[in-house]
Motif scaffolding. Structure first.
Motif, PDB file in Angstrom:
ATOM      1  N   ASN A  75     -27.354  27.961 -23.949  1.00  0.00           N
ATOM      2  CA  ASN A  75     -26.787  29.086 -23.800  1.00  0.00           C
ATOM      3  C   ASN A  75     -27.569  30.064 -24.724  1.00  0.00           C
ATOM      4  O   ASN A  75     -26.810  31.131 -24.880  1.00  0.00           O
ATOM      5  N   SER A  76     -28.703  29.777 -25.196  1.00  0.00           N
ATOM      6  CA  SER A  76     -29.342  30.782 -26.065  1.00  0.00           C
ATOM      7  C   SER A  76     -30.581  31.479 -25.323  1.00  0.00           C
ATOM      8  O   SER A  76     -31.129  32.519 -25.897  1.00  0.00           O
ATOM      9  N   TRP A  77     -30.661  31.329 -24.065  1.00  0.00           N
ATOM     10  CA  TRP A  77     -31.478  32.036 -23.270  1.00  0.00           C
ATOM     11  C   TRP A  77     -31.146  33.571 -23.122  1.00  0.00           C
ATOM     12  O   TRP A  77     -29.617  33.806 -23.110  1.00  0.00           O
ATOM     13  N   GLU A  78     -31.912  34.409 -23.219  1.00  0.00           N
ATOM     14  CA  GLU A  78     -31.665  35.920 -23.274  1.00  0.00           C
ATOM     15  C   GLU A  78     -32.624  36.572 -22.474  1.00  0.00           C
ATOM     16  O   GLU A  78     -33.911  35.988 -22.437  1.00  0.00           O
ATOM     17  N   LEU A  79     -31.994  37.641 -21.728  1.00  0.00           N
ATOM     18  CA  LEU A  79     -33.042  38.459 -20.754  1.00  0.00           C
ATOM     19  C   LEU A  79     -32.936  40.023 -21.218  1.00  0.00           C
ATOM     20  O   LEU A  79     -31.791  40.717 -21.295  1.00  0.00           O
TER      21      LEU A  79
END
Length: 109
Positions: free
Chosen positions: A46-50
């Motif tokens: 849930n910590s993937w950022e774009l």
């Protein structure tokens, strides 16, 4: 003498779709990375950022372990005790398919 140029509306519409392409590509890329990310607590997944801007598409993960240390690189590449998962590397190998999906999403196929 008068010159008439036709098709400008279609060109403008296509240009707008191209502008949406980077975001669609990034969204699809992150979705695939998340699918490949192992889940224990769900924090890493849930910590993937774009971040998409005019020059680049950046995908980051700032998840930290209980000691406050970032750990996505350890999961990606492994350690001497645990093999790497290579969720980013495996997704990078899918860029052609990701681009095709992104093009379809914005109507460029």
């Amino acid at each position: 003498m008068s010159i008439t140029i036709t098709g400008l509306d279609k060109l403008k519409a296509s240009a707008a779709k191209v502008a949406e392409l980077a975001q669609a590509f990034g969204d699809e890329f992150v979705a695939r990375v998340k699918e490949k990310t192992p889940v224990d607590t769900g924090l890493l997944q849930n910590s993937w950022e774009l971040e998409v801007n005019q020059k680049s598409i950046n995908v980051t993960n700032q998840a930290v372990n209980e000691r406050g240390e970032p750990y996505s690189a350890y999961v990606e590449f492994g350690t001497e005790h645990v093999p790497g998962v290579f969720m980013l590397n495996r997704t990078i190998l899918e860029v052609d398919d990701i681009m095709n999906v992104a093009k379809a999403k914005v109507g460029l196929t």
